[in-house]
Enzyme design. Structure first.
Site, PDB file in Angstrom:
ATOM      1  N   LYS A  61       0.855  -1.196   0.000  1.00 24.54           N
ATOM      2  CA  LYS A  61       0.000   0.000   0.000  1.00 24.54           C
ATOM      3  C   LYS A  61       0.885   1.237   0.000  1.00 24.54           C
ATOM      4  CE  LYS A  61      -1.922   2.565   3.126  1.00 24.54           C
ATOM      5  NZ  LYS A  61      -1.682   3.832   2.397  1.00 24.54           N
ATOM      6  N   GLU A 116       9.879   0.519  10.554  1.00 23.37           N
ATOM      7  CA  GLU A 116      10.952   1.465  10.211  1.00 23.37           C
ATOM      8  C   GLU A 116      10.371   2.857  10.394  1.00 23.37           C
ATOM      9  OE1 GLU A 116      14.024   1.014   9.525  1.00 23.37           O
ATOM     10  OE2 GLU A 116      14.183  -1.084   8.971  1.00 23.37           O
ATOM     11  N   CYS A 171      14.018   9.968   6.359  1.00 24.06           N
ATOM     12  CA  CYS A 171      14.024   9.483   7.758  1.00 24.06           C
ATOM     13  C   CYS A 171      15.397   9.616   8.385  1.00 24.06           C
ATOM     14  CB  CYS A 171      13.552   8.041   7.797  1.00 24.06           C
ATOM     15  SG  CYS A 171      14.490   6.953   6.710  1.00 24.06           S
ATOM     16  N   GLU A 197      11.640  15.513  15.255  1.00 27.17           N
ATOM     17  CA  GLU A 197      12.015  15.313  13.852  1.00 27.17           C
ATOM     18  C   GLU A 197      11.311  16.374  13.006  1.00 27.17           C
ATOM     19  OE1 GLU A 197      10.094  12.002  11.832  1.00 27.17           O
ATOM     20  OE2 GLU A 197      11.911  11.622  10.682  1.00 27.17           O
TER      21      GLU A 197
END
Ligand code: NAD
Length: 515
Positions: free
Chosen positions: A189, A262, A297, A399
């Site tokens: 997906k 992850e 990331c 982040e």
């Protein structure tokens, strides 16, 4: 930092403007049935890139059923045959790079060269897996006084893979290649923010495979949840943010389905006292922070620099950014910084910078723009360096996932290491020094799944290095042999020593899977 407002501007004469449409596919062909959603071009928000037919829960279930059926034959095929098909598929993906790069550039805002690079990298990764899987999946024979154990490696069955938008094909390939090579079947997906190029590339791969071995579904949370909760799914592979990861893991807990996660990071780059600020070094660090407009990331998200070298560092970093960061339309080959992917992303990053500046920090715009650059045509943010932010600022503690990076001065290396580790995440990190031995010693003290020395992000990537986080950056690994192991489970066949006499005299072949 400039902000865009939605305003229509004409595209360059040769800019592709045809609207695309995409739907999922599975064993029975095209699947959809859900509402159609549209995706705008983040560089030209008045322009629609295309339409996505989402998949209904029934469509997801039927794709999983098809994957389960296809898996009965797929897992029994000789590994060499699976590898041969995947190698051919990888070549076709590489050949499609020129055609798909403009699609990825339009839907995501990723510069065209990086978009093409994503296709080539994904193809190289698939090929790499094909070269390693024979050894990783080989039987292990343990012969000792207690008897003989033959540990064979088996696929799980149907895998549900849920991926984000920032590198949709690479992040899909990291799951698809090892899963399929190992004999699993898989349902992917993509994110509705960047579904077009990845679906086309996955369809290219699927064309080399029996129907149902690789399927794609589209949609948001409901579709993802249906992929996680289905009883026939034997493993979930998720890449994305922490809040969705909670949902995914709750669904996995309900079904007792194993998962790899992850997630994000707040990577520190620690510059040591002795580093020479050469052009090449500083350019690597600039791209470490600003590749894909910082929406990576493992981007360098906090820069720790000795306090007495802060001025010199800022000057060298700014000069490097001026050389390599060119902001503009991602279809322009000169551009290295496109827009961020969404208005929400832009507003969040902007909010972090503004909050830091209200608390006394200073922000400096970096890089150049193309002559045709129009900041108001899309979700553009100029890259910024933030200096003097208080330690507790969100721009340091969270982040940012966008084109801004704080630089933090330190007096004492031990304190810099403690500050770098003072976060709940631990994806990657880097140490920068002319003394590589020292950099390794410092690197050992950083809490991260991966530490680069004198590189960060793309400049440090290798297909053979296991990638994944510690602490709340997730669990499980991608890349390397560890990333293949994730899609294999062990089945130990044990002949105890006590019945040794009954043991067959011919030893089983150590490796059933010569590639
Ligand atoms: P996200 O978590 O919002 O979405 C990820 C995927 O999950 C998308 O496909 C989304 O549609 C789907 N989803 C949403 N709700 C769901 C639900 N309830 N159940 C199942 N699936 C659901 O992440 P994003 O905004 O697309 O990506 C940004 C995040 O991803 C950042 O935090 C970034 O650091 C992280 N990321 C991590 C890695 C890595 O390898 N560690 C790589 C890239 C991005």
């Amino acid at each position: 930092m400039s902000v865009a407002s939605a305003r229509s501007v004409p595209g360059p004469p040769d800019a592709p403007t045809a609207e695309l449409s995409v739907a999922g596919f599975g064993a029975q062909g095209e699947i959809g049935g859900g509402p159609v959603v549209t995706r705008e071009n983040p560089a030209r928000t008045a322009q629609c890139v295309g339409h996505i037919t989402t998949t209904t829960a029934a469509g997801v279930a039927s794709a999983i059923g098809g994957a389960e059926t296809a898996g009965r034959d797929w897992r029994r095929r000789p590994l060499a045959e699976r590898v041969e098909l995947l190698r051919s598929a990888a070549r076709a993906v590489a050949e499609s790079a020129d055609a798909l790069a403009p699609v990825l550039a339009r839907e995501l805002g990723k510069p065209i060269a990086d978009s093409a690079g994503e296709m080539i990298f994904a193809a190289a990764f698939i090929d790499h897996v094909c070269g390693r899987v024979g050894e990783v999946a080989a039987d292990r024979v343990i012969d000792d006084a207690a008897g003989r154990v033959v540990v064979v490696r088996e696929p799980f069955g149907v895998i549900s893979a849920i991926v984000p938008w920032n590198a949709p094909l690479i992040l899909s390939a990291l799951k698809v290649a090892p899963a399929l090579a190992a004999g699993n079947t898989i349902l992917v997906k993509p994110s509705p923010i960047a579904p077009f190029a990845v679906t086309a590339a996955l369809r290219t791969i699927a064309e080399f495979l029996p129907a149902g071995v690789l399927s794609v579904v589209h949609g948001e949370a409901e579709v993802g949840a249906a992929m996680v909760s289905h009883p026939s799914v034997r493993k979930v592979a998720f890449t994305g943010g922490a809040s969705v990861a909670h949902e995914v893991l709750r669904g996995c807990a309900e079904m007792l389905t194993p998962a790899t996660l992850e997630l994000g990071g707040n990577d520190a780059a620690v510059v040591l006292e002795d580093l020479s600020f050469t052009d090449a070094t500083m350019e690597r660090l600039v791209f470490g922070a600003f590749l894909t407009s910082g929406q990576v990331c493992m981007a360098a998200k906090r820069l720790y620099v000795p306090e007495h070298r802060l001025g010199e560092f800022t000057e060298a970093f700014t000069a490097a950014a001026e050389r390599v960061l060119v902001c503009g339309d991602p279809l322009d080959p000169e551009v290295t910084i496109g827009p961020v992917a969404t208005a929400a992303q832009r507003d969040r990053v902007l909010g972090l910078v503004r909050a830091a500046c209200s608390a006394g920090a200073r922000s400096t715009e970096l890089g150049r723009t193309t002559s045709a650059f129009d900041p108001d045509s899309g979700y553009f943010l100029r890259p910024t360096l933030v200096t003097g932010a208080p330690d507790e600022s969100a721009i340091i503690t969270e982040e940012q996932f966008g084109p801004t990076v704080p630089v933090i001065g330190y007096k004492d290396l031990d304190r810099a290491i403690a500050a770098a580790n003072d976060t709940e995440s631990g994806l990657a990190s880097s140490v920068w020094s002319d003394d590589v031995e020292l950099a390794f010693r410092v690197g050992r003290r950083l809490e991260a799944g991966m530490t680069f020395i004198n590189s960060h992000n793309r400049s440090g990537m290798s297909l053979r290095v296991p990638f994944g986080g510690v602490k709340r950056s997730g669990f499980g690994r991608e890349f390397g042999d560890a990333g293949i192991e994730e899609y294999l489970q062990t089945h130990a066949l044990h002949l105890p020593g006590a019945i040794r006499d009954a043991r067959p005299s011919a030893a089983p072949a150590g490796n059933r899977y010569p590639v």
